[in-house]
Design a protein around this motif. Structure first.
Motif, mmCIF file in Angstrom:
data_model
loop_
_atom_site.group_PDB
_atom_site.id
_atom_site.type_symbol
_atom_site.label_atom_id
_atom_site.label_comp_id
_atom_site.label_asym_id
_atom_site.label_seq_id
_atom_site.Cartn_x
_atom_site.Cartn_y
_atom_site.Cartn_z
ATOM 1 N N GLU A 272 37.227 60.122 17.509
ATOM 2 C CA GLU A 272 35.847 60.209 17.035
ATOM 3 C C GLU A 272 35.442 58.925 16.316
ATOM 4 O OE1 GLU A 272 32.951 63.039 14.288
ATOM 5 O OE2 GLU A 272 35.016 63.659 14.671
ATOM 6 N N LEU A 273 36.350 58.364 15.527
ATOM 7 C CA LEU A 273 36.066 57.108 14.842
ATOM 8 C C LEU A 273 35.799 55.988 15.843
ATOM 9 C CD1 LEU A 273 35.888 55.380 12.287
ATOM 10 C CD2 LEU A 273 38.372 55.104 12.404
ATOM 11 N N ARG A 274 36.593 55.922 16.913
ATOM 12 C CA ARG A 274 36.364 54.912 17.958
ATOM 13 C C ARG A 274 34.978 55.075 18.567
ATOM 14 N NH1 ARG A 274 41.639 55.598 19.205
ATOM 15 N NH2 ARG A 274 41.224 57.216 20.728
ATOM 16 N N ARG A 275 34.625 56.317 18.877
ATOM 17 C CA ARG A 275 33.323 56.585 19.501
ATOM 18 C C ARG A 275 32.173 56.191 18.572
ATOM 19 N NH1 ARG A 275 29.729 60.352 18.915
ATOM 20 N NH2 ARG A 275 31.078 61.701 17.694
ATOM 21 N N VAL A 276 32.278 56.587 17.311
ATOM 22 C CA VAL A 276 31.215 56.286 16.352
ATOM 23 C C VAL A 276 31.112 54.780 16.113
ATOM 24 C CG1 VAL A 276 30.535 56.597 13.927
ATOM 25 C CG2 VAL A 276 31.289 58.553 15.267
ATOM 26 N N THR A 277 32.246 54.104 16.077
ATOM 27 C CA THR A 277 32.239 52.647 15.900
ATOM 28 C C THR A 277 31.553 51.975 17.089
ATOM 29 O OG1 THR A 277 34.272 52.763 14.604
ATOM 30 C CG2 THR A 277 33.701 50.626 15.536
ATOM 31 N N GLU A 278 31.841 52.435 18.297
ATOM 32 C CA GLU A 278 31.187 51.878 19.487
ATOM 33 C C GLU A 278 29.672 52.111 19.425
ATOM 34 O OE1 GLU A 278 33.040 53.588 22.931
ATOM 35 O OE2 GLU A 278 34.956 52.610 22.521
ATOM 36 N N GLU A 279 29.275 53.318 19.021
ATOM 37 C CA GLU A 279 27.844 53.624 18.921
ATOM 38 C C GLU A 279 27.174 52.726 17.883
ATOM 39 O OE1 GLU A 279 27.579 57.791 18.053
ATOM 40 O OE2 GLU A 279 28.138 58.378 20.084
ATOM 41 N N ARG A 280 27.839 52.518 16.741
ATOM 42 C CA ARG A 280 27.297 51.652 15.704
ATOM 43 C C ARG A 280 27.124 50.231 16.225
ATOM 44 N NH1 ARG A 280 31.371 49.748 11.735
ATOM 45 N NH2 ARG A 280 31.670 48.389 13.517
ATOM 46 N N ASN A 281 28.120 49.737 16.957
ATOM 47 C CA ASN A 281 28.038 48.378 17.491
ATOM 48 C C ASN A 281 26.895 48.242 18.492
ATOM 49 O OD1 ASN A 281 30.181 47.614 15.898
ATOM 50 N ND2 ASN A 281 31.701 47.844 17.526
ATOM 51 N N ILE A 282 26.688 49.267 19.301
ATOM 52 C CA ILE A 282 25.576 49.249 20.262
ATOM 53 C C ILE A 282 24.249 49.211 19.517
ATOM 54 C CG2 ILE A 282 24.356 50.637 21.984
ATOM 55 C CD1 ILE A 282 27.172 51.550 22.949
ATOM 56 N N LEU A 283 24.137 50.019 18.462
ATOM 57 C CA LEU A 283 22.895 50.041 17.680
ATOM 58 C C LEU A 283 22.653 48.703 16.980
ATOM 59 C CD1 LEU A 283 23.064 53.640 16.187
ATOM 60 C CD2 LEU A 283 21.486 52.786 17.935
ATOM 61 N N LYS A 284 23.714 48.072 16.498
ATOM 62 C CA LYS A 284 23.564 46.750 15.879
ATOM 63 C C LYS A 284 23.021 45.750 16.886
ATOM 64 C CE LYS A 284 27.117 46.523 12.287
ATOM 65 N NZ LYS A 284 28.384 45.843 11.918
ATOM 66 N N GLU A 285 23.596 45.752 18.099
ATOM 67 C CA GLU A 285 23.141 44.837 19.137
ATOM 68 C C GLU A 285 21.686 45.123 19.516
ATOM 69 O OE1 GLU A 285 25.847 44.922 22.439
ATOM 70 O OE2 GLU A 285 27.575 44.489 21.157
ATOM 71 N N ALA A 286 21.327 46.388 19.579
ATOM 72 C CA ALA A 286 19.943 46.751 19.912
ATOM 73 C C ALA A 286 18.990 46.281 18.815
ATOM 74 C CB ALA A 286 19.828 48.260 20.099
ATOM 75 N N ALA A 287 19.400 46.419 17.566
ATOM 76 C CA ALA A 287 18.548 45.970 16.459
ATOM 77 C C ALA A 287 18.324 44.470 16.521
ATOM 78 C CB ALA A 287 19.183 46.370 15.125
ATOM 79 N N VAL A 288 19.359 43.714 16.823
ATOM 80 C CA VAL A 288 19.232 42.261 16.941
ATOM 81 C C VAL A 288 18.299 41.918 18.100
ATOM 82 C CG1 VAL A 288 20.489 40.140 17.531
ATOM 83 C CG2 VAL A 288 21.451 41.746 15.871
ATOM 84 N N TYR A 289 18.457 42.595 19.218
ATOM 85 C CA TYR A 289 17.617 42.343 20.392
ATOM 86 C C TYR A 289 16.146 42.614 20.073
ATOM 87 C CZ TYR A 289 15.411 43.009 24.923
ATOM 88 O OH TYR A 289 14.558 42.948 25.990
ATOM 89 N N PHE A 290 15.868 43.789 19.506
ATOM 90 C CA PHE A 290 14.479 44.148 19.230
ATOM 91 C C PHE A 290 13.876 43.279 18.132
ATOM 92 C CE2 PHE A 290 15.744 48.224 21.278
ATOM 93 C CZ PHE A 290 14.882 48.118 22.357
ATOM 94 N N ALA A 291 14.696 42.841 17.185
ATOM 95 C CA ALA A 291 14.188 41.938 16.154
ATOM 96 C C ALA A 291 13.782 40.607 16.773
ATOM 97 C CB ALA A 291 15.245 41.731 15.070
ATOM 98 N N SER A 292 14.577 40.110 17.702
ATOM 99 C CA SER A 292 14.228 38.838 18.348
ATOM 100 C C SER A 292 13.000 39.011 19.245
ATOM 101 C CB SER A 292 15.406 38.286 19.145
ATOM 102 O OG SER A 292 15.704 39.125 20.244
ATOM 103 N N GLU A 293 12.876 40.151 19.921
ATOM 104 C CA GLU A 293 11.689 40.422 20.750
ATOM 105 C C GLU A 293 10.450 40.525 19.878
ATOM 106 O OE1 GLU A 293 11.176 40.753 24.166
ATOM 107 O OE2 GLU A 293 13.151 39.794 24.179
ATOM 108 N N SER A 294 10.594 41.119 18.706
ATOM 109 C CA SER A 294 9.471 41.284 17.799
ATOM 110 C C SER A 294 8.990 39.918 17.322
ATOM 111 C CB SER A 294 9.882 42.150 16.611
ATOM 112 O OG SER A 294 8.860 42.217 15.663
#
Length: 97
Positions: free
Chosen positions: A69-91
């Motif tokens: 579960e920790l591995r899964r949650v860590t992967e999800e967190r990393n995906i969300l971090k990457e998405a935040a960086v992407y959308f911030a740059s698009e903004s």
């Protein structure tokens, strides 16, 4: 690298050869094709009352589940971090126009 995996029944029988029948650890290990260190570990794990085995197994299962579960949650967190960086740059790109 991990070695060969043995079923618990095999390990318990190996432990019995040492603890109940009085055979030497080195002899049993050589005869079964395992290392004396592995046999020592098995003795530490399986030379306990059955109730302790069940408790230990349950705890190990819970630890495995929590690690997965920790591995899964860590992967999800990393995906969300990457998405935040992407959308911030698009903004920033859209506000420059």
């Amino acid at each position: 690298m991990r070695g060969k995996r043995y079923p618990d029944e095999f390990k318990i029988e190996a432990v019995k050869q040492v603890t109940e029948r009085g055979h030497q650890i080195a002899d049993v290990a050589e005869r079964l094709g395992v290392t004396p260190k592995s046999l020592h570990n098995w003795i530490n794990k399986f030379d306990k009352p059955e109730k302790q085995h069940i408790t230990i197994d349950n705890q190990q299962d819970e630890i495995r589940k929590l690690k997965a579960e920790l591995r899964r949650v860590t992967e999800e967190r990393n995906i969300l971090k990457e998405a935040a960086v992407y959308f911030a740059s698009e903004s920033k790109k859209s506000t420059r126009s």
